[in-house]
Design an enzyme around this catalytic site. Sequence first.
Site, PDB file in Angstrom:
ATOM      1  N   HIS A  65       5.422  34.647 -25.709  1.00  0.00           N
ATOM      2  CA  HIS A  65       5.246  33.184 -25.774  1.00  0.00           C
ATOM      3  C   HIS A  65       4.832  32.649 -24.411  1.00  0.00           C
ATOM      4  CE1 HIS A  65       9.263  33.226 -24.019  1.00  0.00           C
ATOM      5  NE2 HIS A  65       9.106  31.964 -23.731  1.00  0.00           N
ATOM      6  N   LYS A  70       7.745  40.350 -18.551  1.00  0.00           N
ATOM      7  CA  LYS A  70       8.373  40.836 -17.318  1.00  0.00           C
ATOM      8  C   LYS A  70       9.676  41.534 -17.627  1.00  0.00           C
ATOM      9  CE  LYS A  70       8.530  40.378 -12.694  1.00  0.00           C
ATOM     10  NZ  LYS A  70       8.705  41.818 -12.671  1.00  0.00           N
ATOM     11  N   LYS A  94      16.649  35.437 -20.649  1.00  0.00           N
ATOM     12  CA  LYS A  94      16.984  35.270 -19.226  1.00  0.00           C
ATOM     13  C   LYS A  94      15.914  34.429 -18.528  1.00  0.00           C
ATOM     14  CE  LYS A  94      18.456  39.017 -17.531  1.00  0.00           C
ATOM     15  NZ  LYS A  94      18.694  40.325 -16.926  1.00  0.00           N
ATOM     16  N   ASP A  99      14.167  29.167 -16.184  1.00  0.00           N
ATOM     17  CA  ASP A  99      12.831  28.561 -16.040  1.00  0.00           C
ATOM     18  C   ASP A  99      11.858  29.421 -15.241  1.00  0.00           C
ATOM     19  OD1 ASP A  99      13.348  26.283 -17.564  1.00  0.00           O
ATOM     20  OD2 ASP A  99      14.356  25.317 -15.873  1.00  0.00           O
ATOM     21  N   LYS A 106      10.755  45.325 -21.167  1.00  0.00           N
ATOM     22  CA  LYS A 106      11.591  46.316 -20.484  1.00  0.00           C
ATOM     23  C   LYS A 106      10.972  47.683 -20.673  1.00  0.00           C
ATOM     24  CE  LYS A 106      15.493  46.344 -18.143  1.00  0.00           C
ATOM     25  NZ  LYS A 106      16.016  45.251 -17.308  1.00  0.00           N
ATOM     26  N   SER A 362      11.599  38.037  -8.289  1.00  0.00           N
ATOM     27  CA  SER A 362      10.391  38.754  -8.719  1.00  0.00           C
ATOM     28  C   SER A 362       9.273  37.755  -9.012  1.00  0.00           C
ATOM     29  CB  SER A 362      10.668  39.553  -9.994  1.00  0.00           C
ATOM     30  OG  SER A 362      11.207  40.799  -9.665  1.00  0.00           O
TER      31      SER A 362
HETATM   32  P1  NAD Z   1      21.636  51.145  -9.732  1.00  0.00           P
HETATM   33  O1  NAD Z   1      21.081  52.394 -10.263  1.00  0.00           O
HETATM   34  O2  NAD Z   1      21.203  50.673  -8.377  1.00  0.00           O
HETATM   35  O3  NAD Z   1      23.236  51.191  -9.699  1.00  0.00           O
HETATM   36  C1  NAD Z   1      24.060  51.475 -10.788  1.00  0.00           C
HETATM   37  C2  NAD Z   1      25.345  52.103 -10.248  1.00  0.00           C
HETATM   38  O4  NAD Z   1      26.272  52.241 -11.312  1.00  0.00           O
HETATM   39  C3  NAD Z   1      25.121  53.489  -9.652  1.00  0.00           C
HETATM   40  O5  NAD Z   1      25.734  53.554  -8.377  1.00  0.00           O
HETATM   41  C4  NAD Z   1      25.788  54.412 -10.660  1.00  0.00           C
HETATM   42  O6  NAD Z   1      26.314  55.607 -10.083  1.00  0.00           O
HETATM   43  C5  NAD Z   1      26.900  53.511 -11.188  1.00  0.00           C
HETATM   44  N1  NAD Z   1      27.433  53.931 -12.489  1.00  0.00           N
HETATM   45  C6  NAD Z   1      26.813  54.582 -13.501  1.00  0.00           C
HETATM   46  N2  NAD Z   1      27.646  54.770 -14.535  1.00  0.00           N
HETATM   47  C7  NAD Z   1      28.826  54.263 -14.158  1.00  0.00           C
HETATM   48  C8  NAD Z   1      30.091  54.157 -14.783  1.00  0.00           C
HETATM   49  N3  NAD Z   1      30.295  54.628 -16.005  1.00  0.00           N
HETATM   50  N4  NAD Z   1      31.102  53.553 -14.098  1.00  0.00           N
HETATM   51  C9  NAD Z   1      30.894  53.050 -12.868  1.00  0.00           C
HETATM   52  N5  NAD Z   1      29.719  53.133 -12.206  1.00  0.00           N
HETATM   53  C10 NAD Z   1      28.698  53.716 -12.848  1.00  0.00           C
HETATM   54  O7  NAD Z   1      21.339  50.044 -10.849  1.00  0.00           O
HETATM   55  P2  NAD Z   1      21.272  48.474 -10.681  1.00  0.00           P
HETATM   56  O8  NAD Z   1      19.857  48.097 -10.437  1.00  0.00           O
HETATM   57  O9  NAD Z   1      22.347  48.024  -9.748  1.00  0.00           O
HETATM   58  O10 NAD Z   1      21.600  48.016 -12.182  1.00  0.00           O
HETATM   59  C11 NAD Z   1      22.929  47.911 -12.655  1.00  0.00           C
HETATM   60  C12 NAD Z   1      22.959  46.971 -13.856  1.00  0.00           C
HETATM   61  O11 NAD Z   1      22.415  45.707 -13.466  1.00  0.00           O
HETATM   62  C13 NAD Z   1      22.116  47.436 -15.054  1.00  0.00           C
HETATM   63  O12 NAD Z   1      22.743  46.990 -16.238  1.00  0.00           O
HETATM   64  C14 NAD Z   1      20.815  46.680 -14.861  1.00  0.00           C
HETATM   65  O13 NAD Z   1      20.114  46.503 -16.076  1.00  0.00           O
HETATM   66  C15 NAD Z   1      21.342  45.361 -14.324  1.00  0.00           C
HETATM   67  N6  NAD Z   1      20.352  44.572 -13.575  1.00  0.00           N
HETATM   68  C16 NAD Z   1      19.738  45.057 -12.473  1.00  0.00           C
HETATM   69  C17 NAD Z   1      18.830  44.250 -11.786  1.00  0.00           C
HETATM   70  C18 NAD Z   1      18.169  44.674 -10.503  1.00  0.00           C
HETATM   71  O14 NAD Z   1      17.490  43.833  -9.863  1.00  0.00           O
HETATM   72  N7  NAD Z   1      18.335  45.899 -10.040  1.00  0.00           N
HETATM   73  C19 NAD Z   1      18.536  42.960 -12.267  1.00  0.00           C
HETATM   74  C20 NAD Z   1      19.191  42.501 -13.403  1.00  0.00           C
HETATM   75  C21 NAD Z   1      20.102  43.312 -14.051  1.00  0.00           C
END
Ligand code: NAD
Length: 470
Positions: A65, A70, A94, A99, A106, A362
């Site tokens: 839309h 992204k 999100k 906005d 994904k 971003s």
């Molecule tokens: P990342 O890979 O940098 O870090 C994730 C961490 O979680 C790692 O250190 C990993 O070892 C740990 N982990 C894995 N399984 C685990 C468990 N069972 N218990 C505890 N720790 C565990 O990833 P990230 O980018 O920090 O993303 C984490 C979450 O945040 C995801 O759900 C992702 O979709 C969400 N997210 C990330 C971003 C971003 O900008 N990176 C933005 C929005 C949402």
Amino acid sequence: MSSHESSFFEDVVRNFDKAAAFLNYPQGLLDQIKVCNSVYHFSFPVHTESGYEVVSAWRVEHSQHKLPTKGGIRYSTSVNEDEVKALAALMTFKCAIVDVPFGGAKGGIKIDPRKYTPDQLQRITRRYTAELVKKNFIGPGIDVPAPDYGTGQREMAWIADTYSALNPGQIDASGCVTGKPISQGGIRGRVEATGRGVFFGIREACNNKEDMKRLGLTVGLDGKRVVVQGLGNVGYHSAKFLQDSGCIIVGIAEFEGAIHNSKGLDVLSVWKHRTETKSIFGYPGAVELKNGLDALELDCDIIVPAALEKQITSSNAPRIKAKIIAEGANGPTTPEAEEILNQKGILIIPDMYLNAGGVTVSYFEWLKNLQHVRMGRMGKRFVESSTMQLISTIERVTEHMLSYDEKMRLTHGPDEVDLVNSGLEDTMISSYNEIHSIWKEKKCPDMRTAAFIGSINKIATSYMELGIFP
Ligand code: NAD
């Protein structure tokens, strides 16, 4: 997943339907908003020391839309089509709630990145990008990936380079992906943006007197006891900003287990300890928990799940003692768990709002790439010299001279990082207040439902103003 357990995408749909019940849109329009528009599943071979291996990968564009779409790219063995669809859908909602003018998408590759050498990961990432180019699933005006679980700046640089090589002369090519290193067109403040946004959202929640009174908590962040699950990008930065603002990090959970100390754990030194020893265990003065999930049941005020989805379920929700669940990760709370937590009066700050800092910055990076100029470059000196003239006039009129340090502080013109952080802070504060007012006005059960209501309204308006739906 057992047969009666809902999938991640079903959970997102369930939350959507719960919110849609408060609205009055035609079912066809709601169905269009819910569905994933394009799902691309592909496989390709990777050569390693042990021979050829076939890798599975996905890119899902949930809603066009607004364009481009992204969403991050995840490297994990748990990646599957349902998960990528759920995460793509969450991206649509999100972007709408904060906005950011994008549709949701994904991507994911089903690998454990720790098992591959950097050279192999580079080949996998470049091949993945080439496959997206072939099917027109990537481009600055089409679909723009970003980092997620298991990926970071390095992978984004490989993606940008591959896309540019396959699109020679395309002037806006670097806008095909965000989360890049600065030298490759990245933006200052992107790495820590999601964690910083989580921090702003929690700060906003803790500054609401009425909500804090209801939860039996003091107003403000000072002294709040926090447990963080996942010490990666989101978890580390959220914990660091919270600690720097007076919170006490009493527990940190990782893959291998958890540690806790009611007097507080220093986030940076725990991170250094884990980087050096490859484990969270052995950190001086901390009590160790063999099962990391047990950390979510510790005595604390705030839990920040920042690892993966489905961590708070109907089995551990009844034992949770925290008053606030601040969802850094995507989908960490199942709908069954949410019902239990709502009954206990726990405040859940929903993922689709709270971790939107990453996509917000971003968006700024994408704008920088299309503008081909660093934010602040044109105005910084002008702001500094006009403020200096104003100060000199005030000094002359009042006959009061400021110190050199005071003058430098007051005349500082905005750099890129100042503008990025200010835009992020403004976004997180205004979106929190928008969701909070919907929550109160509609008298809906929780903030997630309110956030969905806000998003659905914006997306529905977009479709209706296009004339696609009456
Ligand atoms: P990342 O890979 O940098 O870090 C994730 C961490 O979680 C790692 O250190 C990993 O070892 C740990 N982990 C894995 N399984 C685990 C468990 N069972 N218990 C505890 N720790 C565990 O990833 P990230 O980018 O920090 O993303 C984490 C979450 O945040 C995801 O759900 C992702 O979709 C969400 N997210 C990330 C971003 C971003 O900008 N990176 C933005 C929005 C949402």
